[in-house]
Design a protein around this motif. Structure first.
Motif, PDB file in Angstrom:
ATOM      1  N   SER A   1       0.706  -1.200   0.053  1.00 40.77           N
ATOM      2  CA  SER A   1      -0.148  -0.008   0.097  1.00 40.77           C
ATOM      3  C   SER A   1       0.715   1.222  -0.018  1.00 40.77           C
ATOM      4  CB  SER A   1      -0.840   0.133   1.165  1.00 40.77           C
ATOM      5  OG  SER A   1      -0.141   0.198   2.462  1.00 40.77           O
ATOM      6  N   PHE A   2       0.627   2.370  -0.609  1.00 39.81           N
ATOM      7  CA  PHE A   2       1.126   3.492  -0.637  1.00 39.81           C
ATOM      8  C   PHE A   2       0.085   4.633  -0.438  1.00 39.81           C
ATOM      9  CE2 PHE A   2       2.741   7.244  -2.738  1.00 39.81           C
ATOM     10  CZ  PHE A   2       4.117   7.284  -2.153  1.00 39.81           C
ATOM     11  N   GLU A   3       0.203   5.452   0.389  1.00 41.35           N
ATOM     12  CA  GLU A   3      -0.654   6.483   0.852  1.00 41.35           C
ATOM     13  C   GLU A   3       0.112   7.840   0.653  1.00 41.35           C
ATOM     14  OE1 GLU A   3      -2.440   6.086   4.599  1.00 41.35           O
ATOM     15  OE2 GLU A   3      -2.188   4.157   4.470  1.00 41.35           O
ATOM     16  N   ASN A   4      -0.224   8.462  -0.086  1.00 40.13           N
ATOM     17  CA  ASN A   4       0.021   9.939  -0.490  1.00 40.13           C
ATOM     18  C   ASN A   4      -0.593  10.896   0.198  1.00 40.13           C
ATOM     19  OD1 ASN A   4       0.854  12.566  -1.450  1.00 40.13           O
ATOM     20  ND2 ASN A   4       1.225  11.739  -3.592  1.00 40.13           N
ATOM     21  N   VAL A   5       0.017  11.097   1.481  1.00 39.33           N
ATOM     22  CA  VAL A   5      -0.885  12.212   2.418  1.00 39.33           C
ATOM     23  C   VAL A   5      -0.830  13.621   1.827  1.00 39.33           C
ATOM     24  CG1 VAL A   5      -0.885  12.957   4.906  1.00 39.33           C
ATOM     25  CG2 VAL A   5      -0.322  10.602   4.348  1.00 39.33           C
ATOM     26  N   VAL A   6       0.222  14.016   1.319  1.00 34.68           N
ATOM     27  CA  VAL A   6       0.253  15.291   0.582  1.00 34.68           C
ATOM     28  C   VAL A   6      -0.961  15.704  -0.225  1.00 34.68           C
ATOM     29  CG1 VAL A   6       2.022  16.791  -0.832  1.00 34.68           C
ATOM     30  CG2 VAL A   6       2.894  15.438   0.832  1.00 34.68           C
TER      31      VAL A   6
ATOM     32  N   THR B   1       8.063  -1.197   6.081  1.00 37.63           N
ATOM     33  CA  THR B   1       7.244  -0.012   6.378  1.00 37.63           C
ATOM     34  C   THR B   1       8.180   1.294   6.156  1.00 37.63           C
ATOM     35  OG1 THR B   1       5.982  -1.191   7.937  1.00 37.63           O
ATOM     36  CG2 THR B   1       5.848   1.184   8.111  1.00 37.63           C
ATOM     37  N   VAL B   2       7.862   2.182   5.279  1.00 36.73           N
ATOM     38  CA  VAL B   2       8.385   3.192   5.068  1.00 36.73           C
ATOM     39  C   VAL B   2       7.651   4.588   4.985  1.00 36.73           C
ATOM     40  CG1 VAL B   2       9.860   4.719   3.321  1.00 36.73           C
ATOM     41  CG2 VAL B   2       9.933   2.219   3.174  1.00 36.73           C
ATOM     42  N   GLU B   3       8.010   5.290   6.120  1.00 33.19           N
ATOM     43  CA  GLU B   3       7.216   6.530   6.656  1.00 33.19           C
ATOM     44  C   GLU B   3       8.092   7.781   6.431  1.00 33.19           C
ATOM     45  OE1 GLU B   3       4.535   7.869  10.244  1.00 33.19           O
ATOM     46  OE2 GLU B   3       6.309   6.631  10.684  1.00 33.19           O
ATOM     47  N   SER B   4       7.519   8.729   5.641  1.00 33.63           N
ATOM     48  CA  SER B   4       8.169   9.926   5.235  1.00 33.63           C
ATOM     49  C   SER B   4       7.248  11.254   6.081  1.00 33.63           C
ATOM     50  CB  SER B   4       7.969  10.418   3.840  1.00 33.63           C
ATOM     51  OG  SER B   4       8.616  11.608   3.629  1.00 33.63           O
ATOM     52  N   ARG B   5       7.873  11.825   6.644  1.00 33.47           N
ATOM     53  CA  ARG B   5       7.205  13.196   7.595  1.00 33.47           C
ATOM     54  C   ARG B   5       8.056  14.267   7.360  1.00 33.47           C
ATOM     55  NH1 ARG B   5       3.278  12.191  11.073  1.00 33.47           N
ATOM     56  NH2 ARG B   5       2.671  10.014  11.352  1.00 33.47           N
ATOM     57  N   ASN B   6       7.304  15.458   7.386  1.00 30.80           N
ATOM     58  CA  ASN B   6       8.070  16.621   7.203  1.00 30.80           C
ATOM     59  C   ASN B   6       9.097  16.988   8.668  1.00 30.80           C
ATOM     60  OD1 ASN B   6       8.796  19.261   6.431  1.00 30.80           O
ATOM     61  ND2 ASN B   6       6.655  20.000   6.137  1.00 30.80           N
ATOM     62  N   LYS B   7      10.102  17.291   8.230  1.00 25.92           N
ATOM     63  CA  LYS B   7      10.905  17.714   9.671  1.00 25.92           C
ATOM     64  C   LYS B   7      10.514  18.839  10.583  1.00 25.92           C
ATOM     65  CE  LYS B   7      15.435  15.713   8.062  1.00 25.92           C
ATOM     66  NZ  LYS B   7      16.713  16.133   7.530  1.00 25.92           N
TER      67      LYS B   7
ATOM     68  N   MET C   1       4.335   3.911   3.126  1.00 26.57           N
ATOM     69  CA  MET C   1       4.272   2.980   2.194  1.00 26.57           C
ATOM     70  C   MET C   1       4.515   1.538   3.052  1.00 26.57           C
ATOM     71  SD  MET C   1       6.947   2.001  -0.965  1.00 26.57           S
ATOM     72  CE  MET C   1       6.672   0.532  -2.186  1.00 26.57           C
ATOM     73  N   GLU C   2       3.718   0.671   2.963  1.00 30.93           N
ATOM     74  CA  GLU C   2       3.979  -0.907   3.350  1.00 30.93           C
ATOM     75  C   GLU C   2       4.147  -1.709   2.188  1.00 30.93           C
ATOM     76  OE1 GLU C   2       1.418   0.101   7.451  1.00 30.93           O
ATOM     77  OE2 GLU C   2       0.478  -0.777   5.815  1.00 30.93           O
ATOM     78  N   LEU C   3       4.995  -2.698   2.377  1.00 33.48           N
ATOM     79  CA  LEU C   3       5.529  -3.644   1.096  1.00 33.48           C
ATOM     80  C   LEU C   3       5.834  -4.759   2.012  1.00 33.48           C
ATOM     81  CD1 LEU C   3       5.904  -4.546  -1.627  1.00 33.48           C
ATOM     82  CD2 LEU C   3       8.324  -3.577  -1.208  1.00 33.48           C
ATOM     83  N   GLU C   4       5.078  -5.828   1.495  1.00 32.28           N
ATOM     84  CA  GLU C   4       5.539  -7.213   2.145  1.00 32.28           C
ATOM     85  C   GLU C   4       5.954  -7.960   0.662  1.00 32.28           C
ATOM     86  OE1 GLU C   4       2.566  -9.610   4.290  1.00 32.28           O
ATOM     87  OE2 GLU C   4       2.225  -7.900   5.593  1.00 32.28           O
TER      88      GLU C   4
ATOM     89  N   ASP D   1      10.251   2.991  -7.412  1.00 26.61           N
ATOM     90  CA  ASP D   1       9.453   3.045  -8.570  1.00 26.61           C
ATOM     91  C   ASP D   1       8.153   3.541  -7.820  1.00 26.61           C
ATOM     92  OD1 ASP D   1      11.299   2.191 -10.400  1.00 26.61           O
ATOM     93  OD2 ASP D   1      10.310   0.325 -10.783  1.00 26.61           O
ATOM     94  N   VAL D   2       7.665   2.813  -7.005  1.00 25.67           N
ATOM     95  CA  VAL D   2       6.303   3.231  -6.192  1.00 25.67           C
ATOM     96  C   VAL D   2       6.426   4.556  -5.645  1.00 25.67           C
ATOM     97  CG1 VAL D   2       4.677   2.804  -4.293  1.00 25.67           C
ATOM     98  CG2 VAL D   2       5.582   0.890  -5.953  1.00 25.67           C
ATOM     99  N   SER D   3       7.502   5.060  -5.026  1.00 24.90           N
ATOM    100  CA  SER D   3       7.508   6.698  -4.538  1.00 24.90           C
ATOM    101  C   SER D   3       7.533   7.553  -5.567  1.00 24.90           C
ATOM    102  CB  SER D   3       8.755   6.523  -3.491  1.00 24.90           C
ATOM    103  OG  SER D   3       9.919   6.229  -4.304  1.00 24.90           O
ATOM    104  N   ARG D   4       8.465   7.357  -6.559  1.00 24.74           N
ATOM    105  CA  ARG D   4       8.334   8.261  -7.855  1.00 24.74           C
ATOM    106  C   ARG D   4       6.993   8.269  -8.670  1.00 24.74           C
ATOM    107  NH1 ARG D   4      10.951   5.204 -11.752  1.00 24.74           N
ATOM    108  NH2 ARG D   4       8.802   4.526 -12.247  1.00 24.74           N
ATOM    109  N   ASP D   5       6.302   7.089  -8.485  1.00 25.69           N
ATOM    110  CA  ASP D   5       4.917   6.886  -9.333  1.00 25.69           C
ATOM    111  C   ASP D   5       4.096   7.658  -8.495  1.00 25.69           C
ATOM    112  OD1 ASP D   5       6.085   5.796 -11.352  1.00 25.69           O
ATOM    113  OD2 ASP D   5       5.382   3.979 -11.089  1.00 25.69           O
ATOM    114  N   GLY D   6       4.291   7.950  -7.261  1.00 31.43           N
ATOM    115  CA  GLY D   6       3.257   8.237  -6.100  1.00 31.43           C
ATOM    116  C   GLY D   6       3.504   9.752  -6.111  1.00 31.43           C
ATOM    117  N   GLY D   7       4.369  10.530  -6.809  1.00 30.39           N
ATOM    118  CA  GLY D   7       4.629  11.908  -6.910  1.00 30.39           C
ATOM    119  C   GLY D   7       5.769  12.523  -6.075  1.00 30.39           C
TER     120      GLY D   7
END
Length: 185
Positions: free
Chosen positions: A42-47, A84-90, A99-102, A139-145
């Motif tokens: 799953s990939f959630e683009n919160v922005v 589990t890859v989490e990106s937050r604004n510093k 992003m969660e990937l199994e 690829d998914v992070s790039r395709d997610g914007g």
């Protein structure tokens, strides 16, 4: 007289045989990747969903979990790597993406001693899968914007050691350890 050359080594054994007869060497480890697959992603683009105002400086956190189990076929094992890859604004801690990937692999493994099989499955097999996981995350992070996220190498040996230490500590405290390993990378 023996047909085995001695090369002048004491005891009549070839050099490098460590005193063992030439015919009693351990069989070579055999590992074959039979298949690889995405079990869940799953990939959630919160922005894009909520919008983030102002300057964005991403802070990326990666958590890795591992799991392995025997399959019904002889010498076959399924190994799952969970990222589990989490990106937050510093600046304000606002979520940017999650992003969660199994990612799984089916391995045929032979000639690994029983006492070394678990570390082999939890270290070497994930190491074989990791380049494919890295490519999917990029690829998914790039395709997610977002700019493509190139994961740093993961030290699966360190993850394994941390899990062993965690289990030993849990056992001291009277608890039971889990079957999978987990760490932040």
């Amino acid at each position: 007289m023996s047909d085995t050359p001695t090369d002048g080594a004491p005891g009549g054994t070839p050099e490098g045989a460590n005193g063992a007869a030439a015919g009693t060497q351990q069989p070579q480890v055999k590992m074959q990747v039979l298949g690889q697959y995405i079990r869940d992603m799953s990939f959630e683009n919160v922005v894009a969903q909520k919008g983030v105002q102002g300057e964005v400086q991403p802070d990326i956190k990666v958590q890795v979990n591992l799991d392995a189990k025997k399959r019904s076929a002889e010498h076959q094992y399924e190994v799952i790597t969970k990222f589990t890859v989490e990106s937050r604004n510093k600046s304000d801690g606002a979520a940017l993406f999650l992003m969660e990937l199994e990612y799984g692999g089916i391995f045929h493994v032979e000639n690994v001693p029983d006492n070394q099989l678990h570390p082999f499955l939890m270290i070497e097999c994930p190491r074989m899968l990791f380049p494919f996981v890295r490519r999917i995350v990029s690829d998914v992070s790039r395709d997610g914007g977002f700019p493509p996220l190139n994961l740093d190498n993961v030290d699966f040996l360190q993850i394994y050691r941390q899990e062993l230490a965690r289990r030993a500590e849990a056992q001291k405290q009277g608890g039971a350890g889990a079957e999978s390993g987990s760490t932040d990378a």
